[in-house]
Design a protein around this motif. Sequence first.
Motif, mmCIF file in Angstrom:
data_model
loop_
_atom_site.group_PDB
_atom_site.id
_atom_site.type_symbol
_atom_site.label_atom_id
_atom_site.label_comp_id
_atom_site.label_asym_id
_atom_site.label_seq_id
_atom_site.Cartn_x
_atom_site.Cartn_y
_atom_site.Cartn_z
ATOM 1 N N MET A 1 0.801 -1.185 0.000
ATOM 2 C CA MET A 1 0.000 0.000 0.000
ATOM 3 C C MET A 1 0.862 1.274 0.000
ATOM 4 N N PRO A 2 1.911 1.385 0.842
ATOM 5 C CA PRO A 2 2.720 2.596 0.841
ATOM 6 C C PRO A 2 3.411 2.825 -0.507
ATOM 7 N N PHE A 3 3.750 1.745 -1.228
ATOM 8 C CA PHE A 3 4.397 1.905 -2.529
ATOM 9 C C PHE A 3 3.467 2.623 -3.502
ATOM 10 N N THR A 4 2.188 2.221 -3.587
ATOM 11 C CA THR A 4 1.237 2.824 -4.528
ATOM 12 C C THR A 4 0.912 4.266 -4.116
#
Length: 118
Positions: A1-4
Amino acid sequence: MPFTVGVLSGAALTTLTLSLTLSAHHRTRTHQSALLRQQSALLNNIIDPPPEQPIIRERVSKADIAEVAKDRWNREVESLVRRVEGADWGGIGERGEWIVRALGRRVSEGVKGLGGKE
């Protein structure tokens, strides 16, 4: 989630920066274009001035009798309308009542006078 979230926020920031930069560049170029057009026109008018515009004079024609009569009629109507608008209608009504009463008295006196002679 943090990557997107990182990728999407980076893309949004990049798009916003690019959009604002292009908008500022477009406004600057438009302003420069207007200034260049103005300077070019000024220099062209100094080198080759445009021909002078002929002076247009109004025609003075004598009004025929119908026009004179219409103008006079309009002035008369305007003056009558102004008098009617400026009239004291309360005072006129009171004077009218007084005149009608006086006429009524005269008529009744005249009728009484006729009756007494016979």
